[in-house]
Design a protein around this motif. Structure first.
Motif, PDB file in Angstrom:
ATOM      1  N   VAL A 234       0.855  -1.185   0.000  1.00 51.66           N
ATOM      2  CA  VAL A 234       0.000   0.000   0.000  1.00 51.66           C
ATOM      3  C   VAL A 234       0.890   1.234   0.000  1.00 51.66           C
ATOM      4  CG1 VAL A 234      -1.784   1.297   1.224  1.00 51.66           C
ATOM      5  CG2 VAL A 234      -1.823  -1.208   1.258  1.00 51.66           C
ATOM      6  N   LYS A 235       0.722   2.078  -1.016  1.00 50.58           N
ATOM      7  CA  LYS A 235       1.488   3.321  -1.114  1.00 50.58           C
ATOM      8  C   LYS A 235       0.526   4.504  -1.005  1.00 50.58           C
ATOM      9  CE  LYS A 235       3.469   2.577  -5.092  1.00 50.58           C
ATOM     10  NZ  LYS A 235       4.397   2.758  -6.244  1.00 50.58           N
ATOM     11  N   SER A 236       0.817   5.399  -0.091  1.00 50.94           N
ATOM     12  CA  SER A 236      -0.069   6.544   0.101  1.00 50.94           C
ATOM     13  C   SER A 236       0.663   7.626   0.872  1.00 50.94           C
ATOM     14  CB  SER A 236      -1.336   6.127   0.859  1.00 50.94           C
ATOM     15  OG  SER A 236      -2.239   7.219   0.944  1.00 50.94           O
ATOM     16  N   SER A 237       0.159   8.838   0.750  1.00 55.50           N
ATOM     17  CA  SER A 237       0.618   9.971   1.552  1.00 55.50           C
ATOM     18  C   SER A 237      -0.512  10.990   1.576  1.00 55.50           C
ATOM     19  CB  SER A 237       1.896  10.581   0.975  1.00 55.50           C
ATOM     20  OG  SER A 237       1.697  11.007  -0.365  1.00 55.50           O
ATOM     21  N   PRO A 238      -0.605  11.794   2.621  1.00 58.94           N
ATOM     22  CA  PRO A 238      -1.705  12.754   2.740  1.00 58.94           C
ATOM     23  C   PRO A 238      -1.839  13.646   1.507  1.00 58.94           C
ATOM     24  CG  PRO A 238      -0.492  12.623   4.798  1.00 58.94           C
ATOM     25  CD  PRO A 238       0.280  11.816   3.805  1.00 58.94           C
ATOM     26  N   GLY A 241      -3.608  10.585  -2.603  1.00 60.51           N
ATOM     27  CA  GLY A 241      -4.292   9.358  -2.958  1.00 60.51           C
ATOM     28  C   GLY A 241      -3.610   8.106  -2.416  1.00 60.51           C
ATOM     29  N   THR A 242      -4.164   6.964  -2.809  1.00 56.74           N
ATOM     30  CA  THR A 242      -3.664   5.673  -2.318  1.00 56.74           C
ATOM     31  C   THR A 242      -3.578   4.682  -3.469  1.00 56.74           C
ATOM     32  OG1 THR A 242      -4.675   6.054  -0.153  1.00 56.74           O
ATOM     33  CG2 THR A 242      -4.081   3.784  -0.695  1.00 56.74           C
ATOM     34  N   THR A 243      -2.519   3.902  -3.471  1.00 58.21           N
ATOM     35  CA  THR A 243      -2.353   2.847  -4.472  1.00 58.21           C
ATOM     36  C   THR A 243      -2.109   1.527  -3.758  1.00 58.21           C
ATOM     37  OG1 THR A 243      -1.383   4.384  -6.076  1.00 58.21           O
ATOM     38  CG2 THR A 243      -1.019   2.029  -6.442  1.00 58.21           C
TER      39      THR A 243
END
Length: 250
Positions: A234-238, A241-243
């Motif tokens: 899970v890759k995400s940052s504020p 978005g999210t992948t």
């Protein structure tokens, strides 16, 4: 006779050598035993941690199944049964056939939706890309979904693997709708002879992955990943978005 040829001297040195060898063997055995003991304890601790983790995943799966049963029961009670009650009441008061026929059509569509949620039709005979497309179509009423595929093989997945992948996509879409505040979702499926990769990306609010806590949904996803013998990230940052990327060897 030389002194070193004296039997007593020879016996003395033989005794020293024997004592040295015995002492050396003793320490070697102690070191090996200590190492084996540490290794055994480490393996036991690792197995205990693994068993605890598996227990939590099984508990999570049971909770998820119960939650799914409650959702389906709610759908049946609030939606399908409600529509059937309305049809019965309207039939008793002599409503027009066209109106009753319209309500029946809605009820049939609702029953089909609930059945599709339980087990997608023609699961064994449909390709995974087709099943995911069928799953995504109803969601297009709520989200802009861009779905593209890269299929490089005719190899089909087992039905059990297909249903697990579909459930993963369902859970990801539910999480996106509930938490991500996104309006666009990209779904990319790549299937080759050696591996299958699924990426789901949204343009939502994102989050700090270092603060990610494993709740029911994430634990359930991890259980599905173990079932598929797959890895996921899970890759995400504020604000970005999210992948979610899922990969499994065929």
């Amino acid at each position: 006779m030389e002194k070193w040829q004296n039997p007593e001297v020879i016996a003395f040195w033989i005794a020293i050598v024997i004592v040295f060898i015995i002492t050396l063997l003793f320490f070697v055995i102690r070191i090996l035993h200590s190492g084996y003991k540490r290794m055994t304890e480490a393996n036991l601790k690792e197995n205990s941690i693994r068993l605890d983790h598996q227990k939590k995943l099984i508990e999570t799966n049971l909770h998820a199944q119960e939650k799914e049963r409650m959702r389906i029961a709610g759908d049946l009670h609030d939606s399908l049964i409600g529509k059937l009650v309305v049809i019965r009441m309207k039939s008793q008061i002599g409503a027009a056939v066209a109106e009753l026929d319209g309500l029946m059509e809605e009820s049939i569509a609702e029953a089909r939706r609930i059945s599709h949620d339980l087990t997608p039709p023609l699961l064994e005979y449909s390709k995974i890309q087709e099943l995911i497309e069928d799953l995504l179509n109803p969601w297009k009423q709520k989200l802009k979904i861009i779905y593209y595929t890269d299929i490089r093989t005719d190899i089909d997945l087992p039905a059990t693997s297909k249903i697990q992948l579909i459930r993963v996509v369902q859970e990801l879409l539910v999480n996106i709708l509930k938490h991500a505040k996104a309006d666009t979702v990209y779904v990319h499926l790549r299937h080759t002879e050696k591996c299958l990769t699924l990426a789901v990306k949204d343009n939502g609010c994102g989050f700090d992955t270092s603060q990610l806590k494993k709740g029911l949904g994430l634990n359930n996803q991890e259980l599905r990943m173990q079932y598929l013998n797959a890895s996921h990230k899970v890759k995400s940052s504020p604000g970005k978005g999210t992948t979610t990327i899922i990969a499994t060897i065929i």
